[in-house]
Write a protein that holds these residues in place. Sequence first.
Motif, PDB file in Angstrom:
ATOM      1  N   ASP A  57      68.681  68.713  50.081  1.00 38.31           N
ATOM      2  CA  ASP A  57      67.513  69.445  50.565  1.00 38.31           C
ATOM      3  C   ASP A  57      66.259  68.740  50.065  1.00 38.31           C
ATOM      4  O   ASP A  57      66.244  68.203  48.961  1.00 38.31           O
ATOM      5  N   LEU A  58      65.242  68.743  50.894  1.00 39.49           N
ATOM      6  CA  LEU A  58      63.995  68.077  50.507  1.00 39.49           C
ATOM      7  C   LEU A  58      62.882  69.102  50.344  1.00 39.49           C
ATOM      8  O   LEU A  58      62.893  70.154  50.984  1.00 39.49           O
ATOM      9  N   ALA A  59      61.931  68.752  49.489  1.00 43.06           N
ATOM     10  CA  ALA A  59      60.776  69.619  49.261  1.00 43.06           C
ATOM     11  C   ALA A  59      59.578  68.724  49.010  1.00 43.06           C
ATOM     12  O   ALA A  59      59.725  67.512  48.875  1.00 43.06           O
ATOM     13  N   TRP A  60      58.387  69.314  49.009  1.00 44.38           N
ATOM     14  CA  TRP A  60      57.220  68.529  48.581  1.00 44.38           C
ATOM     15  C   TRP A  60      56.349  69.366  47.660  1.00 44.38           C
ATOM     16  O   TRP A  60      56.433  70.590  47.660  1.00 44.38           O
ATOM     17  N   ALA A  61      55.502  68.680  46.901  1.00 40.78           N
ATOM     18  CA  ALA A  61      54.578  69.347  45.995  1.00 40.78           C
ATOM     19  C   ALA A  61      53.273  69.609  46.727  1.00 40.78           C
ATOM     20  O   ALA A  61      52.640  68.674  47.215  1.00 40.78           O
ATOM     21  N   GLU A  62      52.909  70.881  46.842  1.00 39.80           N
ATOM     22  CA  GLU A  62      51.692  71.282  47.567  1.00 39.80           C
ATOM     23  C   GLU A  62      50.725  71.939  46.587  1.00 39.80           C
ATOM     24  O   GLU A  62      51.095  72.898  45.892  1.00 39.80           O
ATOM     25  N   PHE A  63      49.522  71.406  46.495  1.00 43.32           N
ATOM     26  CA  PHE A  63      48.525  72.032  45.635  1.00 43.32           C
ATOM     27  C   PHE A  63      48.151  73.398  46.195  1.00 43.32           C
ATOM     28  O   PHE A  63      48.149  73.599  47.409  1.00 43.32           O
ATOM     29  N   THR A  64      47.811  74.315  45.282  1.00 45.85           N
ATOM     30  CA  THR A  64      47.546  75.683  45.737  1.00 45.85           C
ATOM     31  C   THR A  64      46.083  75.905  46.108  1.00 45.85           C
ATOM     32  O   THR A  64      45.763  76.849  46.807  1.00 45.85           O
ATOM     33  N   ASP A  65      45.171  75.059  45.627  1.00 48.12           N
ATOM     34  CA  ASP A  65      43.772  75.184  46.060  1.00 48.12           C
ATOM     35  C   ASP A  65      43.023  73.874  45.851  1.00 48.12           C
ATOM     36  O   ASP A  65      43.569  72.894  45.342  1.00 48.12           O
ATOM     37  N   GLU A  66      41.751  73.913  46.242  1.00 48.26           N
ATOM     38  CA  GLU A  66      40.903  72.706  46.225  1.00 48.26           C
ATOM     39  C   GLU A  66      40.697  72.069  44.865  1.00 48.26           C
ATOM     40  O   GLU A  66      40.191  70.959  44.780  1.00 48.26           O
ATOM     41  N   THR A  67      41.029  72.798  43.797  1.00 45.98           N
ATOM     42  CA  THR A  67      40.823  72.193  42.473  1.00 45.98           C
ATOM     43  C   THR A  67      41.985  71.260  42.115  1.00 45.98           C
ATOM     44  O   THR A  67      41.933  70.556  41.111  1.00 45.98           O
ATOM     45  N   LEU A  68      43.016  71.266  42.933  1.00 47.01           N
ATOM     46  CA  LEU A  68      44.197  70.421  42.707  1.00 47.01           C
ATOM     47  C   LEU A  68      44.726  70.521  41.276  1.00 47.01           C
ATOM     48  O   LEU A  68      45.064  69.507  40.670  1.00 47.01           O
TER      49      LEU A  68
END
Length: 291
Positions: free
Chosen positions: A168-179
Motif C-alpha cells: 500500500d502506498l501513502a504520502w505525507a501531506e502538510f495540514t496547513d500553510e505553515t508546513l
Amino acid sequence: MTLLTFRFAPSPNGDLHLGHAYSALLNQTLAKASGGRLLLRIEDIDTTRCTPQLEAGVLADLKWMGLGWEEPVRRQSEHFAEYEAVLDQLIREDIVYPAFMSRGEIRAFIADSEKHGRDWPRDPDGVPLYPPADKTLPVKERERRIADNEPFAWRLDIGAAMARVGKDLAWAEFTDETLSVTRSVEARPQDWGDVIVARRDIPTSYHLAVVMDDALQGVSHIVRGQDLFSATGVQRLLQELLGLPQPAYFHHRLILGPDGRKLSKSLGDTGLAKLRGSGATPDDIRLMVGL
Ligand code: GLU
C-alpha cells in the motif's frame, strides 16, 4: 541540513489568474521563510495548446508580481527524449499497453454498458474509466494495429503496476500553510483506472513528466492546488515504480470566482494581465488572494 526546494509549474495554455498567483506567491513565501530554493517549470508538453506567446505572458505576469526563480527554467517540451527513455522502460516491463479506442468509441462502449443497467465507474474528476478491452488484446493484434499506423496512447495497467509495487502506498501531506505538521494520506491510484502515461502524439503525459521532473530537480516540497490532491495517488505509484524519491505535499485552498466556482483560464476578470491593466498593484493581488 539540505535546502528545501519548492517549485511553481504552470502550463502556458492560457493566461494566469488569481489562483495561479496564490500558488506562485505561496511557494515563494514558503521558500523564503525556510531559506529554500524556488524553481519555475514550464509544463508545455501539449505543444499545440501551449504557445511561446502564452509562455511570454506567464513569465511577464510572474515577474510583475515579483516572483524570483532560479535559472535556467526547465521547459518540458525540451526534454521529450528523456521522458521517452523512461516510457520505453515501462513498455519493456510490460506494465503499459497501447490503447487504441478513440473518445467516440469509449463513449459508445460506456453508453452500451450503461444501457444494460450498469453504472460505469468514473475517476475522481468524473471522467469514465478506460474500458478494459485493449488490455487483453492478443499481442499479434496489437502488433498488426501498430503496423497499420492506428493511433494509440500508452496506458498504465494499473492492476499490474500496483501488483509490481506490492504494498500500500501513502504520502505525507502538510495540514496547513505553515508546513509544520504532516498527516499520512492513503494513495488510491486505482480510482483513476488505467491512466495515460504517453499521449497519442507525445512520448509522455502530465503524470509521467511531473514525477520525473520533480525528482530530477530535487523538489522536496510540492505546494499546489487542492484540485490535484487525488491525482497525487497516481504520482506516488509512478514514483515507486521508477524508484524516485517521495516529496512532501501541500495541496492549498483554491481561489474561487464570484460565482463560487473554480477559476478557469477563460475567466477574464480574474486574469492577472487584466487586473494589471486596470491598475491593480502586486500588493493588491496579494490581498485579493489572502496573503
Ligand atoms: N502544470 C500543472 C497545472 O498548471 C500543475 C502541475 C503540478 O503542480 O503538479 O495545472
